[in-house]
Design a protein around this motif. Structure first.
Motif, PDB file in Angstrom:
ATOM      1  N   SER A 179       0.810  -1.205   0.000  1.00 22.25           N
ATOM      2  CA  SER A 179       0.000   0.000   0.000  1.00 22.25           C
ATOM      3  C   SER A 179       0.848   1.262   0.000  1.00 22.25           C
ATOM      4  O   SER A 179       1.887   1.328   0.635  1.00 22.25           O
ATOM      5  CB  SER A 179      -0.894  -0.003   1.242  1.00 22.25           C
TER       6      SER A 179
ATOM      7  N   GLU B 226      -4.093   1.505  13.169  1.00 25.51           N
ATOM      8  CA  GLU B 226      -4.504   0.243  12.558  1.00 25.51           C
ATOM      9  C   GLU B 226      -5.400  -0.521  13.513  1.00 25.51           C
ATOM     10  O   GLU B 226      -5.199  -0.487  14.722  1.00 25.51           O
ATOM     11  CB  GLU B 226      -3.271  -0.598  12.212  1.00 25.51           C
TER      12      GLU B 226
ATOM     13  N   ASP C  38      -7.678  -4.361  13.796  1.00 22.80           N
ATOM     14  CA  ASP C  38      -8.018  -5.684  13.263  1.00 22.80           C
ATOM     15  C   ASP C  38      -9.297  -6.140  13.941  1.00 22.80           C
ATOM     16  O   ASP C  38      -9.328  -6.331  15.157  1.00 22.80           O
ATOM     17  CB  ASP C  38      -6.878  -6.672  13.559  1.00 22.80           C
TER      18      ASP C  38
ATOM     19  N   THR D  48     -11.079  -8.858  12.742  1.00 23.53           N
ATOM     20  CA  THR D  48     -11.389 -10.173  12.186  1.00 23.53           C
ATOM     21  C   THR D  48     -11.897 -11.139  13.258  1.00 23.53           C
ATOM     22  O   THR D  48     -12.448 -12.183  12.922  1.00 23.53           O
ATOM     23  CB  THR D  48     -10.168 -10.785  11.463  1.00 23.53           C
TER      24      THR D  48
ATOM     25  N   THR E  76     -14.792  -0.141  14.957  1.00 27.17           N
ATOM     26  CA  THR E  76     -14.180   0.747  13.970  1.00 27.17           C
ATOM     27  C   THR E  76     -14.507   2.198  14.290  1.00 27.17           C
ATOM     28  O   THR E  76     -13.634   3.062  14.245  1.00 27.17           O
ATOM     29  CB  THR E  76     -14.656   0.394  12.549  1.00 27.17           C
TER      30      THR E  76
ATOM     31  N   SER F 282      -6.666   2.195   9.149  1.00 28.37           N
ATOM     32  CA  SER F 282      -6.756   0.970   8.358  1.00 28.37           C
ATOM     33  C   SER F 282      -7.446  -0.078   9.212  1.00 28.37           C
ATOM     34  O   SER F 282      -7.152  -0.221  10.403  1.00 28.37           O
ATOM     35  CB  SER F 282      -5.376   0.487   7.889  1.00 28.37           C
TER      36      SER F 282
ATOM     37  N   ARG G  33      -8.710  -4.146   9.265  1.00 30.97           N
ATOM     38  CA  ARG G  33      -8.685  -5.486   8.679  1.00 30.97           C
ATOM     39  C   ARG G  33     -10.011  -6.154   8.995  1.00 30.97           C
ATOM     40  O   ARG G  33     -10.389  -6.290  10.161  1.00 30.97           O
ATOM     41  CB  ARG G  33      -7.516  -6.280   9.251  1.00 30.97           C
TER      42      ARG G  33
ATOM     43  N   ASP H  69      -8.520  -3.209   0.032  1.00 28.55           N
ATOM     44  CA  ASP H  69      -7.583  -4.184  -0.538  1.00 28.55           C
ATOM     45  C   ASP H  69      -7.971  -5.594  -0.140  1.00 28.55           C
ATOM     46  O   ASP H  69      -8.243  -5.866   1.033  1.00 28.55           O
ATOM     47  CB  ASP H  69      -6.151  -3.931  -0.036  1.00 28.55           C
TER      48      ASP H  69
ATOM     49  N   ASN I 167      -6.792  -9.089   0.756  1.00 28.03           N
ATOM     50  CA  ASN I 167      -5.556  -9.672   1.267  1.00 28.03           C
ATOM     51  C   ASN I 167      -5.344 -11.116   0.785  1.00 28.03           C
ATOM     52  O   ASN I 167      -4.356 -11.748   1.152  1.00 28.03           O
ATOM     53  CB  ASN I 167      -5.546  -9.634   2.800  1.00 28.03           C
TER      54      ASN I 167
ATOM     55  N   THR J 114      -9.628 -12.047   4.110  1.00 31.32           N
ATOM     56  CA  THR J 114      -9.765 -10.760   4.793  1.00 31.32           C
ATOM     57  C   THR J 114      -9.484  -9.627   3.814  1.00 31.32           C
ATOM     58  O   THR J 114      -8.907  -9.831   2.749  1.00 31.32           O
ATOM     59  CB  THR J 114      -8.800 -10.630   5.997  1.00 31.32           C
TER      60      THR J 114
ATOM     61  N   THR K 176      -8.394  -5.208   3.779  1.00 25.06           N
ATOM     62  CA  THR K 176      -7.932  -4.051   4.536  1.00 25.06           C
ATOM     63  C   THR K 176      -8.597  -2.814   3.951  1.00 25.06           C
ATOM     64  O   THR K 176      -8.458  -2.526   2.765  1.00 25.06           O
ATOM     65  CB  THR K 176      -6.400  -3.906   4.493  1.00 25.06           C
TER      66      THR K 176
ATOM     67  N   TYR L 139      -9.105   1.267   4.052  1.00 24.55           N
ATOM     68  CA  TYR L 139      -8.452   2.526   4.429  1.00 24.55           C
ATOM     69  C   TYR L 139      -9.513   3.610   4.400  1.00 24.55           C
ATOM     70  O   TYR L 139     -10.144   3.840   3.371  1.00 24.55           O
ATOM     71  CB  TYR L 139      -7.308   2.878   3.466  1.00 24.55           C
TER      72      TYR L 139
END
Length: 81
Positions: A2, A9, A11, A13, A24, A38, A40, A65, A67, A71, A73, A75
């Motif tokens: 990226s 960041e 995560d 998941t 988030t 970012s 995930r 994106d 992955n 998963t 990512t 932005y």
């Protein structure tokens, strides 16, 4: 990878909807306007719902994106404070 540099960041998941969005949003609230988070996310509901919900709140989705491991990512740039 990226060319976007995230200020924070996250995560999610290990979470399920709606907790993915709630977590988030909490992290995004910690940022200043113009900063980038970012996130995930798992494929399925999270990757469909979180970007849409953030956009509905006025934030700017910069990129999503794949992955290639089930998963994504996301932005997102914080808009407003």
């Amino acid at each position: 990878m990226s060319d976007i540099t995230a200020d924070l960041e996250l995560d999610v998941t290990d979470r399920v909807c709606p907790h993915t969005f709630v977590k988030t949003k909490v992290y995004l609230d910690e940022l200043d306007e113009g900063q980038i988070l970012s996130v995930r996310l798992n494929d399925g509901e999270p990757v469909q719902n979180v970007p849409r919900s953030l956009k509905d709140e006025g934030h700017q989705i910069l990129r999503l994106d794949d992955n290639n491991d089930g998963t994504f990512t996301l932005y997102v740039k914080k808009v407003g404070d």
